[in-house]
Design an enzyme around this catalytic site. Structure first.
Site, PDB file in Angstrom:
ATOM      1  N   GLN B 238     114.651   8.563  -1.735  1.00  0.00           N
ATOM      2  CA  GLN B 238     115.619   8.181  -0.708  1.00  0.00           C
ATOM      3  C   GLN B 238     117.000   7.923  -1.307  1.00  0.00           C
ATOM      4  OE1 GLN B 238     112.357   5.647   1.735  1.00  0.00           O
ATOM      5  NE2 GLN B 238     114.394   5.425   2.591  1.00  0.00           N
ATOM      6  N   ARG B 385     111.644   0.376   7.443  1.00  0.00           N
ATOM      7  CA  ARG B 385     112.486   0.680   8.609  1.00  0.00           C
ATOM      8  C   ARG B 385     113.333  -0.510   9.030  1.00  0.00           C
ATOM      9  NH1 ARG B 385     111.101   5.236  12.815  1.00  0.00           N
ATOM     10  NH2 ARG B 385     113.162   5.428  13.716  1.00  0.00           N
ATOM     11  N   CYS B 386     113.948  -1.133   8.037  1.00  0.00           N
ATOM     12  CA  CYS B 386     114.899  -2.192   8.377  1.00  0.00           C
ATOM     13  C   CYS B 386     115.831  -2.358   7.198  1.00  0.00           C
ATOM     14  CB  CYS B 386     114.201  -3.507   8.691  1.00  0.00           C
ATOM     15  SG  CYS B 386     113.751  -4.509   7.274  1.00  0.00           S
ATOM     16  N   GLU B 761     116.903   1.720  12.605  1.00  0.00           N
ATOM     17  CA  GLU B 761     115.990   0.632  12.307  1.00  0.00           C
ATOM     18  C   GLU B 761     115.968  -0.442  13.382  1.00  0.00           C
ATOM     19  OE1 GLU B 761     117.749   0.035   8.508  1.00  0.00           O
ATOM     20  OE2 GLU B 761     116.358   1.396   7.544  1.00  0.00           O
TER      21      GLU B 761
END
Lengths: 164, 813
Positions: B238, B385-386, B761
């Protein structure tokens, strides 16, 4: 380990090869035939990323020995477009309705939906959700996948009607 | 070249497919035809395959490793252990959090499935055969799995390598299993506010250990080219540039001789931010053996070793006046980091941005302290996802506000409306130090409550409870209200870095002579559709149709340096860089146009896709014409070509927000919780592509559903991991997933060039609270204030039992 001779029809072409009997179908397809559309997501047949069509049924190719597919007719995502290159209505509909994000589940998802629509050309949303429940997606929340399959079903029905 | 058929202004705008349009994704053609290129699709001549021998126990000492039988397996080429990596100094590696992590277990194993040896073979079957035959003898040590016991006297010392270090990466350590204490806010003032408060509500809110579980696991292919000395690694990264720098620092290979390529990535959700032993072992194996080496995790390895998330145990006290005005917030977090502190947070933030935990409320005083501890569990602590611990913070405050509302007998929506930061207070500085950029919470909340007919739902719930009392139904209805404020877009270089690398991001644009373009960014899409949306940003900035702009990411040899994609930072940071680079292109284009039109550049104005002479729009040059001129005209004082690069250091974070309402029906005899309705209103500032935003919200909500209603990775007292396969770890199917209702308001960020805030997110951050609040709300009239997640059928049924809702004997806890 000694190898066995396997023969099958994949996406309409005769293929053959040597493989250890323990070789999984997914590895034969991906590594020997170079068909990297079907993916490996879980190794335990939960996620459906490896879904291919085998003798008219959806199967999870990560849980099937290549020996079990000997002599079978296999269709993968690479075999869904028409001979002239035009995409299958499902492939068009997934794009049109944003039915994919990272794309990893997509080949298995579309290949499963292809069989679902053979089994039931006019599924309700509930039938689509149930029929697709062997295929996991982590990105889309399924809503647009359901929408895409519904749209493809309508498109295919219209196409069939026009042809008749 | 002015011969084009005149078209209207609107047609010209539409042709661009720029900001605000639901452009179809350019990525989809390859994905729908099985032509994506993920890391496991890469096949190189002579490539070998690596696989790990993993620890079967949670805590133990390695007495011996015997490789002989494994090396005798046909096809097995090598077996690496810590002893083989030691001479290279690569048996340990630095983590993103300032700790070190064993690449291969060095004398001790500290969690079940820890990497012990790396078997390299001709194919994955031979590698697996080799793994089976590596003999490792262990001496069992007592496992430590309960974080609350980590700092007890007499607790086993897990990290012998740092046992006597009293100073860690984030300050003093007061126990061998203590990692750090991190504080924010004013402790004395907060304790005073609590002491003098009319009402104080208390609760211990746990956010269980979960895992991002993208459908594609982590993996890489490392290839050392001995002739030119260049190491290329394709991998599920990522943050490819950060990986390159880290790889250079730890291998001592010069950075220009390392090329990192992130091909298509099958979902990330934070799982693919960290650096894992598999990457190091593959690289070493390739260097040693001189051929490419591939390593791909299986699902069990993924769930049990790379990147857990959450595992925060948050004790809160919230003070208020009797009429519901919040006056103070106190919080202590016990953070279970597992065996190594490998949290993926900006360096100065060992607990991420947890101090956003005052949420959307104007709370005058607050204090938070976080203690990180070691346990015999897998390392990780990634932002699933945050943005860095924002989900934990948001869950904490949203549960605490509900707990307070119960205590005050107030409606959960009413107490939120009463305490919101008002529109006119922005930019707003919170008690814990963040400067919220913009917001209009009341408008969002009002719209949400109206749309779902909140009053009607409460009336229906009242009637349903009465019917339940009368024995007419066995179902309880719950209404969950949640309002979240996120903090995303890390971040300003002045306070955000990872391993010393400032968290700016970048975009480089080249306009081709015929008026099409290529843009390269420092980020990397994992399903977000960057190739589609960033081209839209550019189309609006430079007047070239989005379809004529190629977007490339993920190859460190070609892309400008950037910190990658996670924490919803792509749009706030790289999106801003894209707009700024576009503006540089436009500035040069203006000078070229002025030369071509023989006017002063100040006499020109920009309109959609061209510069025109003010007051005389007939005289104009389109960007396409200007592009050609940039390559074929000798313009005095200007270099040929039309290129620009922007490295964007954001002045602030962005603060997306939203109002969510969830309605559930719980069968008290089975614990089955049906999601009847879920409404999500998101405000992510300027909306670039509504179709993609909606898709992101659907996906994030589905992940929130998974977390709130079922996901959990636990360890038994012997240190065995549970939840390590998809048999045990809950991923919702299309059947469990409801149909989502999405909505929006649009409050642009004042400091972002196009006002966008990021959205991917938000639905996970807000969604978890909404589900949990709904489940708790269903039982609220029976005196329940809080139950811990996940709210799976078993736990919900247990809650019903505890509250005496069935005639059957209470289940054992």
């Amino acid at each position: 380990m000694s190898k066995m001779h396997v023969k099958m029809t994949v996406n309409g072409s005769q293929v053959e090869g040597l493989a250890e009997p323990r070789t999984l179908l997914i590895h034969f397809l991906r590594e020997q035939l170079g068909l990297t559309g079907p993916h490996i997501g879980c190794d335990t047949s939960h996620c459906g990323a490896c879904t291919v069509d085998l003798d008219g049924k959806s199967v999870k190719s990560c849980t099937l020995f290549v020996a079990q597919a000997n002599g079978a007719e296999v269709t993968t995502i690479e075999g869904l477009a028409a001979a002239d290159g035009s995409l299958h209505p499902l492939q068009e509909a997934f794009r049109e309705h944003h039915g994919l994000q990272c794309g990893f589940c997509t080949p298995g998802m579309i290949t499963r939906a292809y069989r679902l629509l053979q089994e039931n050309p006019t599924p309700s949303d509930e039938e689509i959700r149930f029929g697709m429940s062997g295929n996991l997606c982590r990105c889309t929340g399924y809503q647009n996948i359901v929408k895409a399959i519904r749209a493809a079903a309508a498109e295919m029905a219209a196409g069939k009607e026009a042809a008749e | 070249m002015n011969a084009e058929t005149p078209i209207s202004l609107e047609q010209r705008k539409d042709k661009l497919q720029g900001l605000g349009c639901s452009r179809k994704r350019v990525e989809d053609a390859r994905f729908t035809q099985g032509k994506g290129n993920y890391v496991d699709d890469i096949k190189l001549p002579g490539m070998l395959f690596g696989d790990f021998v993993r620890s079967p126990i949670g805590h133990g000492r390695i007495k011996s490793i015997n490789k002989e039988a494994a090396l005798a397996v046909p096809g097995v080429k090598a077996v690496l252990t810590a002893d083989d990596l030691r001479p290279l100094g690569l048996h340990w590696m630095p983590t993103l959090a300032g700790d070190v992590q064993a690449v291969l277990a060095d004398e001790k194993v500290l969690f079940q499935n820890q990497e012990v040896a790396f078997v390299v073979a001709e194919d994955r079957y031979a590698a697996a055969d080799g793994v089976e035959l590596v003999e490792v003898e262990y001496e069992d040590l007592p496992p430590l799995v309960d974080p609350f016991k980590a700092m007890e006297e007499g607790a086993p010392t897990l990290r012998e390598d740092i046992a006597d270090k009293t100073e860690g990466a984030h300050g003093p350590r007061r126990h061998p299993n203590h990692i750090f204490t991190w504080e924010a806010g004013d402790q004395a003032a907060t304790e005073q506010a609590l002491a003098g408060a009319e009402v104080v509500a208390e609760e211990m809110v746990s956010y269980q250990r979960v895992h991002p579980c993208p459908l594609e696991t982590c993996g890489c292919v490392a290839s050392m080219d001995k002739i030119n000395g260049k190491l290329t690694i394709w991998g599920t990264f990522q943050a490819p540039h950060a990986v390159r720098t880290v790889a250079s620092l730890i291998t001592k290979i010069p950075e220009h001789n390392i090329r990192i390529i992130s091909p298509d990535i099958g979902g990330g959700f934070g799982n693919k931010v960290g650096v894992y032993p598999g990457y190091i072992c593959s690289a070493v194996a390739s260097i040693v053996l001189g051929v490419p080496v591939k390593w791909i995790e299986d699902r069990m390895e993924n769930l049990s070793t790379t990147a857990f998330a959450r595992d925060y145990h948050m004790t809160g006290r919230i003070a208020a006046t009797r009429d519901g005005r919040i006056t103070g917030l106190w919080c202590h977090v016990l953070a279970d980091h597992g065996a190594f502190d490998a949290c993926a947070d900006p360096t100065k933030f060992p607990a991420g941005f947890f101090n956003i935990c005052t949420g959307s409320y104007d709370i005058p005083t607050a204090y938070v302290a976080v203690d990180g501890v070691y346990t015999n569990k897998a390392p990780g602590g990634v932002a699933y996802r945050c943005s860095f611990r924002v989900t934990e913070a948001s869950y904490f405050i949203e549960r605490m506000v509900d707990v307070l509302a119960r205590k005050l007998d107030m409606d959960p929506a009413e107490i939120r409306l009463k305490n919101f930061i008002r529109k006119e207070q922005f930019p707003y500085t919170s008690a814990l130090g963040w400067e919220y950029d913009s917001g209009d919470y009341e408008t969002a909340m009002d719209k949400a409550l109206k749309t779902v007919d909140y009053q009607g739902l409460r009336a229906e719930q009242k009637a349903a409870r009465e019917a339940f009392q009368r024995g007419e139904t066995r179902k309880l209805m719950g209404v969950g209200v949640a309002f979240f404020t996120e903090i995303v877009g890390a971040g300003p270089v002045k306070n955000c870095d990872i391993l010393g690398l400032g968290m700016f991001d970048s975009c480089e644009i080249r306009i081709h002579p015929t008026g099409s373009a290529i843009a390269r960014l420092g980020t990397i899409s994992q399903g977000q559709g960057h190739a589609t949306t960033f081209a839209q940003i550019l189309a609006s900035e430079i007047g070239i149709p989005a379809e004529d702009i190629t977007l490339e990411e993920g190859d460190t040899d070609t892309a400008p340096y950037g910190l990658g994609t996670y924490g919803s930072r792509s749009t706030p940071v790289a999106g801003a860089a894209t707009a700024m680079a576009g503006r540089k292109i436009r500035a040069k284009a203006q000078m070229i146009a002025a030369y071509l039109l023989e006017v002063h550049d100040g006499d020109l104005e920009w309109e959609v896709d061209r510069f025109q002479v003010k007051g005389n729009p007939e005289r104009h040059k389109t960007m396409k014409e200007i592009a050609f001129a940039a390559y074929n005209q000798a313009i005095p004082g200007l270099e040929p070509g039309l290129e620009a690069v922007s490295y964007y250091d954001p002045p602030n974070m962005t603060y997306p927000f939203g109002a969510y309402v969830c309605v559930v029906d719980i069968d008290v005899d089975t614990g089955v919780t049906e999601i009847r309705r879920f409404y999500a209103l998101d405000d992510c500032g300027t909306r670039i592509n509504p179709m993609i935003i909606e898709g992101q919200v659907h996906g994030g909500l589905t992940e929130a559903l998974a977390i709130a209603m079922g996901q959990e990775i636990t360890y038994d007292e012997d240190g065995n991991v549970h939840g390590g396969s998809l048999m045990d770890f809950f991923l919702p199917t299309a059947v469990e997933t409801p149909t989502w209702e999405t909505d929006w308001t649009e409050t642009p960020s004042p400091h972002h060039p196009i006002g966008a805030k990021g959205v991917g997110e938000s639905p996970n951050v807000g969604g978890v609270s909404a589900f949990s609040n709904a489940v708790n709300d269903a039982f609220a009239h029976l005196g329940l204030t809080h139950t811990q997640m996940p709210h799976d059928h078993w736990r919900v049924w247990q809650t019903a039992q505890r509250l005496g809702l069935t005639g059957q004997p209470a289940a054992a806890e």
